[in-house]
Design a protein around this motif. Structure first.
Motif, mmCIF file in Angstrom:
data_model
loop_
_atom_site.group_PDB
_atom_site.id
_atom_site.type_symbol
_atom_site.label_atom_id
_atom_site.label_comp_id
_atom_site.label_asym_id
_atom_site.label_seq_id
_atom_site.Cartn_x
_atom_site.Cartn_y
_atom_site.Cartn_z
ATOM 1 N N ASP A 146 0.933 -1.273 -0.018
ATOM 2 C CA ASP A 146 0.048 -0.055 -0.025
ATOM 3 C C ASP A 146 0.964 1.322 -0.135
ATOM 4 N N VAL A 148 1.246 4.093 1.519
ATOM 5 C CA VAL A 148 2.088 4.636 2.690
ATOM 6 C C VAL A 148 3.418 3.642 2.944
ATOM 7 N N GLN A 152 7.366 4.575 2.934
ATOM 8 C CA GLN A 152 8.396 4.442 4.301
ATOM 9 C C GLN A 152 9.417 3.349 3.700
ATOM 10 N N LEU A 168 4.194 10.995 0.453
ATOM 11 C CA LEU A 168 3.582 10.766 1.531
ATOM 12 C C LEU A 168 2.398 11.712 1.698
ATOM 13 N N GLN A 235 12.359 19.142 10.042
ATOM 14 C CA GLN A 235 12.962 17.601 9.844
ATOM 15 C C GLN A 235 11.871 16.758 10.247
ATOM 16 N N PHE A 236 11.779 15.876 9.259
ATOM 17 C CA PHE A 236 10.412 14.762 9.255
ATOM 18 C C PHE A 236 10.921 13.627 9.842
ATOM 19 N N HIS A 237 10.037 12.761 10.473
ATOM 20 C CA HIS A 237 10.455 11.536 11.096
ATOM 21 C C HIS A 237 9.429 10.593 10.859
ATOM 22 N N LEU A 238 10.168 9.349 10.269
ATOM 23 C CA LEU A 238 9.318 8.197 9.952
ATOM 24 C C LEU A 238 9.754 7.168 10.972
ATOM 25 N N LEU A 239 8.645 6.417 11.390
ATOM 26 C CA LEU A 239 9.231 5.613 12.665
ATOM 27 C C LEU A 239 9.062 4.080 12.194
ATOM 28 N N LYS A 240 8.482 3.868 11.044
ATOM 29 C CA LYS A 240 8.205 2.538 10.373
ATOM 30 C C LYS A 240 9.542 1.509 10.532
ATOM 31 N N ASP A 241 9.461 0.575 10.983
ATOM 32 C CA ASP A 241 10.645 -0.405 10.980
ATOM 33 C C ASP A 241 10.224 -1.674 10.190
#
Lengths: 273, 215
Positions: A146, A148, A152, A168, A235-241
């Motif tokens: 998908d 999103v 990521q 995004l 600053q953007f933060h992407l948290l997906k691992d």
């Protein structure tokens, strides 16, 4: 290896049992959908570059079958996938029809005095196989991620941050804009607007588009303000691992082997020729 | 009770239009929940935005926590302690998932990822929204979006909350939930709302905005 084959087998059994239910199509037990999205993106990227290099019919045929295999394994709804593949083919159909007639070589047949050549036909087949192998592999591996998650995964693959955030933000706000467009359109309809080929229609549609542009612009300003209120400092933060599992490792190795074999076949042909 | 925030004769006019604030003064004390009412377009939202420095007041003074706020640098500090919840939650929620959106503020404040994660859990639990953690923001319902938007601001642990029409398009159940949540929060608040029944339950006093001034 047993991992993938076992799961594919299970997925197959599942597919037979609920062939017509949505559950089978979106089942989580389909191995392709469980692969790490990063692995899938890299695999399609490498596969595409490799296929574009191929020029011999045998390795191209095998690549085509590989794409078809992945598409079948992904268990996408058949009609939708077929439509998507045909959409891409429609872009190159003119080229395919023209090639036999425009490439000089041994005459194969003649239509209305124009002669078609074997060389041209071969060229057309090469392009057809190439395009479809890549499209099918992309459909199977990428279209099942998908939007999103795709963004990521791209971020984790060190794609420039700006591009990822552009994607995004688009995913996030395209629906909001669409809803706004539908609201305006309904409001126009409610006041008796029926589009036709006249100045009134063009003017009204112009207003509609203009209004959408202004609203998106104002919305973007409000979003920036809301971000500032939460301490945004550029600053953007992407948290997906993502997890790189044994299944991903197995798939990567098989994919590597497949691509290398294709290249080897191509080289062997060159040497033999 | 001690004075938290005070505005003195703020004025603001959008470029090329008649002034929308002209001498708006308001004082907010600790523990207060002030309702701000006024006709449409009178400048209530603008007032909140001027308060946190998104628009700069042409004159007057903004004092909070015993300090004056003038420059953008000042207001960056102010925004850490005064949380503004926007009228349209779609303006506020821009991250892919709820978790990321709530963590956005704390990460900007310099918390580590682990700390931010803990704050996300804590905030969601406080608002009873833990089940939404992994959801994609644009697929939430209107009411869920509104509560998550509130959560994103609460996660920054502000001392003052500014709420712009918080009950817009909420169903009865979510509205009651929001009232419970607001009553349980310790922060002082300024709440812009046309919803009389809601104000009667939540606010401690109501002020009216008219002709760019607050009475």
């Amino acid at each position: 290896m047993s991992d993938i084959l076992g799961d594919a087998g299970r997925a197959k059994g599942l597919g037979r049992a609920e062939a017509n239910s949505i559950g089978a199509i979106f089942s989580h037990r389909l191995w392709i959908r469980e692969l790490d999205p990063r692995v899938r993106i890299v695999a399609v990227f490498v596969f595409s570059i490799c296929v574009v290099q191929l020029d011999k019919l045998l390795p191209l045929g095998i690549a085509f079958l590989g794409g078809l295999f992945l598409l079948l394994q992904a268990r996408m709804p058949f009609v939708t996938s077929l439509k998507r593949v045909l959409t891409v083919d429609s872009f190159i159909i003119l080229l395919l029809v023209m090639l036999p007639f425009t490439t000089p070589g041994t005459e194969m047949a003649s239509v209305f005095g124009f002669s078609a050549s074997y060389e041209g036909l071969r060229q057309a087949i090469v392009i057809l196989l190439r395009a479809n192998a890549i499209v099918m592999a992309s459909l199977a591996l990428l279209a099942t991620i998908d939007a999103v998650t795709f963004g990521q995964a791209l971020a984790k693959l060190k794609v420039p941050e700006r591009l990822v955030h552009l994607l995004l933000f688009t995913v996030r706000y395209v629906e909001v804009l669409h809803a706004e467009y539908l609201r305006l359109k309904t409001a126009m309809k409610c006041r008796g607007f029926a589009p036709g080929n006249n100045l009134h229609t063009y003017k009204s549609v112009g207003y509609l588009v203009g209004m959408l542009l202004i609203r998106s612009f104002e919305r973007s300003e409000r979003i920036l303000m809301a971000m500032k209120c939460r301490g945004f400092n550029g600053q953007f933060h992407l948290l997906k691992d993502f997890d790189y599992t044994r299944r991903d490792l197995t798939f990567s190795m098989i994919a590597c082997l497949f691509v290398l074999s294709l290249l080897a076949l191509e080289m062997l042909h060159v040497v033999a020729a | 009770m001690s004075l938290l925030l005070e505005t003195d004769k703020l004025s603001y006019a959008y470029h090329g239009s008649a002034p929308c604030l002209s001498g708006a003064s308001l004082a907010l004390e600790e523990g207060e929940r002030v309702g701000l009412v006024g006709d449409n377009g009178v400048g209530k939202s603008t007032f909140l935005q001027v308060l946190v420095g998104l628009y700069k007041s042409h004159d007057g003074r903004i004092t909070a926590f015993g300090q004056d706020f003038v420059t953008e640098e000042d207001f960056i500090q102010l925004r850490r302690r005064v949380g503004l919840v926007f009228q349209d939650p779609d303006d506020q929620l821009f991250c892919p998932t709820v978790k990321e959106d709530i963590a956005f503020g704390p990460l900007n404040l310099g918390y580590s990822r682990a700390e931010a994660d803990a704050i996300v859990e804590e905030t969601l639990a406080l608002l009873n929204l833990s089940h939404l953690k992994e959801r994609v923001t644009h697929r939430l319902s209107g009411g869920q979006k509104r509560l998550v938007a509130l959560a994103t601001v609460i996660a920054m642990k502000p001392d003052i909350l500014l709420l712009d029409e918080p009950t817009n398009d909420l169903d009865e159940k979510t509205r009651i939930r929001l009232i419970e949540i607001l009553l349980s929060l310790p922060q002082a608040m300024i709440i812009v709302s046309h919803d009389r029944a809601f104000r009667e339950k939540v606010v401690t006093r109501t002020v009216k905005m008219e002709n760019g001034q607050i009475f």
